[in-house]
Motif scaffolding. Structure first.
Motif, PDB file in Angstrom:
ATOM      1  N   GLY A 167     -45.414 103.756  41.946  1.00 29.42           N
ATOM      2  CA  GLY A 167     -44.484 103.342  42.995  1.00 29.42           C
ATOM      3  C   GLY A 167     -43.981 101.927  42.748  1.00 29.42           C
ATOM      4  N   GLU A 168     -42.869 101.570  43.395  1.00 35.14           N
ATOM      5  CA  GLU A 168     -42.281 100.250  43.185  1.00 35.14           C
ATOM      6  C   GLU A 168     -43.086  99.155  43.894  1.00 35.14           C
ATOM      7  OE1 GLU A 168     -38.159  99.881  44.130  1.00 35.14           O
ATOM      8  OE2 GLU A 168     -37.527 101.384  42.662  1.00 35.14           O
ATOM      9  N   LEU A 169     -43.212  98.043  43.212  1.00 34.92           N
ATOM     10  CA  LEU A 169     -43.817  96.851  43.791  1.00 34.92           C
ATOM     11  C   LEU A 169     -42.791  96.209  44.723  1.00 34.92           C
ATOM     12  CD1 LEU A 169     -46.570  95.386  42.928  1.00 34.92           C
ATOM     13  CD2 LEU A 169     -45.076  93.764  41.737  1.00 34.92           C
ATOM     14  N   PRO A 170     -43.154  95.871  45.975  1.00 31.06           N
ATOM     15  CA  PRO A 170     -42.200  95.169  46.841  1.00 31.06           C
ATOM     16  C   PRO A 170     -41.761  93.855  46.207  1.00 31.06           C
ATOM     17  CG  PRO A 170     -44.061  95.982  48.126  1.00 31.06           C
ATOM     18  CD  PRO A 170     -44.418  96.171  46.682  1.00 31.06           C
ATOM     19  N   PRO A 171     -40.522  93.439  46.446  1.00 28.83           N
ATOM     20  CA  PRO A 171     -40.060  92.181  45.842  1.00 28.83           C
ATOM     21  C   PRO A 171     -40.914  91.008  46.305  1.00 28.83           C
ATOM     22  CG  PRO A 171     -38.510  92.963  47.526  1.00 28.83           C
ATOM     23  CD  PRO A 171     -39.485  94.073  47.288  1.00 28.83           C
ATOM     24  N   GLY A 172     -41.295  90.181  45.366  1.00 24.45           N
ATOM     25  CA  GLY A 172     -42.137  89.028  45.659  1.00 24.45           C
ATOM     26  C   GLY A 172     -43.605  89.253  45.388  1.00 24.45           C
ATOM     27  N   TRP A 173     -44.031  90.517  45.347  1.00 20.86           N
ATOM     28  CA  TRP A 173     -45.456  90.781  45.176  1.00 20.86           C
ATOM     29  C   TRP A 173     -45.936  90.542  43.752  1.00 20.86           C
ATOM     30  CZ3 TRP A 173     -48.108  94.927  48.622  1.00 20.86           C
ATOM     31  CH2 TRP A 173     -47.729  94.734  49.963  1.00 20.86           C
ATOM     32  N   GLU A 174     -45.028  90.261  42.834  1.00 20.41           N
ATOM     33  CA  GLU A 174     -45.479  89.828  41.511  1.00 20.41           C
ATOM     34  C   GLU A 174     -46.274  88.529  41.624  1.00 20.41           C
ATOM     35  OE1 GLU A 174     -41.972  87.392  42.325  1.00 20.41           O
ATOM     36  OE2 GLU A 174     -42.318  89.547  42.525  1.00 20.41           O
ATOM     37  N   GLY A 175     -46.130  87.834  42.770  1.00 19.68           N
ATOM     38  CA  GLY A 175     -46.826  86.573  42.985  1.00 19.68           C
ATOM     39  C   GLY A 175     -48.333  86.670  43.090  1.00 19.68           C
ATOM     40  N   ILE A 176     -48.876  87.889  43.265  1.00 20.94           N
ATOM     41  CA  ILE A 176     -50.339  88.028  43.307  1.00 20.94           C
ATOM     42  C   ILE A 176     -50.914  88.488  41.966  1.00 20.94           C
ATOM     43  CG2 ILE A 176     -50.541  88.350  45.795  1.00 20.94           C
ATOM     44  CD1 ILE A 176     -50.620  91.363  45.314  1.00 20.94           C
ATOM     45  N   TYR A 177     -50.042  88.657  40.982  1.00 18.96           N
ATOM     46  CA  TYR A 177     -50.513  89.005  39.642  1.00 18.96           C
ATOM     47  C   TYR A 177     -50.454  87.744  38.760  1.00 18.96           C
ATOM     48  CZ  TYR A 177     -50.380  93.747  41.330  1.00 18.96           C
ATOM     49  OH  TYR A 177     -50.621  94.892  42.068  1.00 18.96           O
ATOM     50  N   PHE A 178     -51.071  87.811  37.608  1.00 14.90           N
ATOM     51  CA  PHE A 178     -51.167  86.666  36.707  1.00 14.90           C
ATOM     52  C   PHE A 178     -51.726  85.447  37.454  1.00 14.90           C
ATOM     53  CE2 PHE A 178     -47.881  89.432  34.995  1.00 14.90           C
ATOM     54  CZ  PHE A 178     -48.277  89.564  33.676  1.00 14.90           C
ATOM     55  N   PRO A 179     -52.943  85.558  38.000  1.00 12.38           N
ATOM     56  CA  PRO A 179     -53.528  84.433  38.739  1.00 12.38           C
ATOM     57  C   PRO A 179     -53.734  83.217  37.840  1.00 12.38           C
ATOM     58  CG  PRO A 179     -55.181  86.118  38.287  1.00 12.38           C
ATOM     59  CD  PRO A 179     -53.860  86.716  37.907  1.00 12.38           C
ATOM     60  N   PHE A 180     -53.873  82.054  38.478  1.00  7.29           N
ATOM     61  CA  PHE A 180     -54.133  80.829  37.726  1.00  7.29           C
ATOM     62  C   PHE A 180     -55.341  81.038  36.818  1.00  7.29           C
ATOM     63  CE2 PHE A 180     -51.995  79.136  41.543  1.00  7.29           C
ATOM     64  CZ  PHE A 180     -51.005  78.392  40.945  1.00  7.29           C
ATOM     65  N   ASP A 181     -55.302  80.467  35.615  1.00 11.63           N
ATOM     66  CA  ASP A 181     -56.398  80.698  34.675  1.00 11.63           C
ATOM     67  C   ASP A 181     -56.851  79.434  33.947  1.00 11.63           C
ATOM     68  OD1 ASP A 181     -54.196  80.359  33.055  1.00 11.63           O
ATOM     69  OD2 ASP A 181     -54.615  82.067  31.747  1.00 11.63           O
ATOM     70  N   ALA A 182     -56.471  78.256  34.481  1.00  4.66           N
ATOM     71  CA  ALA A 182     -56.941  77.017  33.841  1.00  4.66           C
ATOM     72  C   ALA A 182     -58.458  76.945  33.929  1.00  4.66           C
ATOM     73  CB  ALA A 182     -56.309  75.805  34.530  1.00  4.66           C
ATOM     74  N   ALA A 183     -59.082  76.498  32.863  1.00  4.56           N
ATOM     75  CA  ALA A 183     -60.532  76.328  32.851  1.00  4.56           C
ATOM     76  C   ALA A 183     -60.936  75.263  33.873  1.00  4.56           C
ATOM     77  CB  ALA A 183     -61.002  75.915  31.461  1.00  4.56           C
ATOM     78  N   LEU A 184     -62.181  75.344  34.343  1.00  2.51           N
ATOM     79  CA  LEU A 184     -62.664  74.382  35.337  1.00  2.51           C
ATOM     80  C   LEU A 184     -62.492  72.946  34.832  1.00  2.51           C
ATOM     81  CD1 LEU A 184     -64.007  74.442  38.171  1.00  2.51           C
ATOM     82  CD2 LEU A 184     -66.195  74.164  37.004  1.00  2.51           C
ATOM     83  N   ALA A 185     -62.737  72.747  33.549  1.00  2.00           N
ATOM     84  CA  ALA A 185     -62.624  71.401  32.973  1.00  2.00           C
ATOM     85  C   ALA A 185     -61.186  70.900  32.952  1.00  2.00           C
ATOM     86  CB  ALA A 185     -63.192  71.397  31.551  1.00  2.00           C
ATOM     87  N   ASP A 186     -60.222  71.806  33.114  1.00  2.00           N
ATOM     88  CA  ASP A 186     -58.805  71.431  33.060  1.00  2.00           C
ATOM     89  C   ASP A 186     -58.172  71.323  34.439  1.00  2.00           C
ATOM     90  OD1 ASP A 186     -58.772  71.297  30.287  1.00  2.00           O
ATOM     91  OD2 ASP A 186     -58.354  73.435  30.074  1.00  2.00           O
ATOM     92  N   LEU A 187     -59.007  71.241  35.491  1.00  2.00           N
ATOM     93  CA  LEU A 187     -58.491  71.063  36.842  1.00  2.00           C
ATOM     94  C   LEU A 187     -58.446  69.579  37.200  1.00  2.00           C
ATOM     95  CD1 LEU A 187     -60.370  73.888  38.807  1.00  2.00           C
ATOM     96  CD2 LEU A 187     -58.077  73.969  37.795  1.00  2.00           C
ATOM     97  N   ARG A 188     -57.510  69.239  38.059  1.00  2.00           N
ATOM     98  CA  ARG A 188     -57.431  67.899  38.626  1.00  2.00           C
ATOM     99  C   ARG A 188     -58.484  67.759  39.725  1.00  2.00           C
ATOM    100  NH1 ARG A 188     -51.992  66.013  38.644  1.00  2.00           N
ATOM    101  NH2 ARG A 188     -52.084  65.710  40.905  1.00  2.00           N
TER     102      ARG A 188
END
Length: 270
Positions: free
Chosen positions: A32-53
């Motif tokens: 089925g089609e993804l509602p527009p905008g819901w791509e925002g919950i895919y590809f979550p942030f993946d910076a390593a803990l050491a690379d966080l501010r």
């Protein structure tokens, strides 16, 4: 140089978002089609803990240069929907830095940074989006926030109340792997950022406003959506979503109890 990631659009994240924020949206189903905008919950942030501010946001993600300002906030997003995404699609996301501009503002030095995201299926562009971030100097003790601008004096065709609580903020942080402390650490939000309470995620506001526009105009086919965050949206504070049709689609706002504009979204329909 673009950072490239690939992900299959599983149903589980969309079902979790729907169950928390969008119970009136149809249940996600395979192909089925993804509602527009819901791509925002895919590809979550993946910076390593050491690379966080220190504030929990990414410092070194391979996309933006490291910016030597302590605060980072989401300012809005401009998205073009070229074709729908579907559940089970294998999507390639290409992310690269856009414009990075330094300015001097009322509160000191600012850096505005754009992040360009393209989503492709089998090499065909489905969605292109530019995410706008702003980096700021440390909050000045006792500084009083400028009140939001008043909403236009207009007749709004649609209106509904919304209050987001800390459980919902936690769930959105978990879905998107967002570790920014302003969304879950009150001591940090108030004592370091100078906010009155926990901050509702800007990308969540984007999704909620786009869901609201689509729900208010059944059958609308969204071609573009532009969001400007104009003032903070806080946890446990009742706000109103208001909207109206325009010649090209619709305008949707988040307004506070005094009718000040917190966020403004513009939908362009096909």
């Amino acid at each position: 140089m673009a950072v490239v990631r690939t992900e299959s659009l599983r149903i589980a994240p969309a079902a979790a978002y729907r169950g928390t924020f969008a119970p009136l949206t149809a249940e996600p189903k395979s192909t089925g089609e993804l509602p527009p905008g819901w791509e925002g919950i895919y590809f979550p942030f993946d910076a390593a803990l050491a690379d966080l501010r220190p504030d929990g946001s990414p410092a070194d993600d391979g996309v933006l240069p490291v910016i030597d300002l302590p605060r980072r906030m989401y300012a809005g997003e401009d998205t073009v929907f070229h074709r729908p995404l579907a559940y089970d699609d294998v999507v390639e996301q290409r992310v690269q830095a856009g414009a990075v501009v330094e300015k001097e503002g009322r509160g000191g030095r600012l850096v505005f940074a754009d992040i360009e995201r393209n989503y492709l299926v089998a090499g065909e562009l489905a969605i292109s989006s530019v995410w706008h971030d702003v980096f700021l100097e440390a909050a000045k003790p006792g500084a009083v926030a400028k009140p939001p601008a008043p909403a236009p004096d207009a007749e709004w065709a649609w209106t509904e109340s919304l209050t987001l609580d800390s459980r919902q903020l936690f769930r959105f942080s978990a879905l998107t792997f967002n570790t920014h402390l302003v969304h879950y650490d009150r001591d940090w939000a108030r004592g370091v950022e100078g906010l009155q309470d926990l901050l509702v995620h800007g990308p969540l506001v984007r999704m909620l406003l786009l869901d609201y526009a689509v729900r208010s105009q059944p059958g609308i086919k969204v071609e573009r959506f532009s969001l400007q965050m104009q003032a903070p949206v806080f946890v446990d504070a009742e706000v109103r979503l208001v909207g109206r049709e325009t010649d090209s689609g619709s305008e949707v706002l988040v307004v506070d109890a005094q009718s000040g504009v917190l966020a403004r979204g513009l939908v362009t329909a096909r």
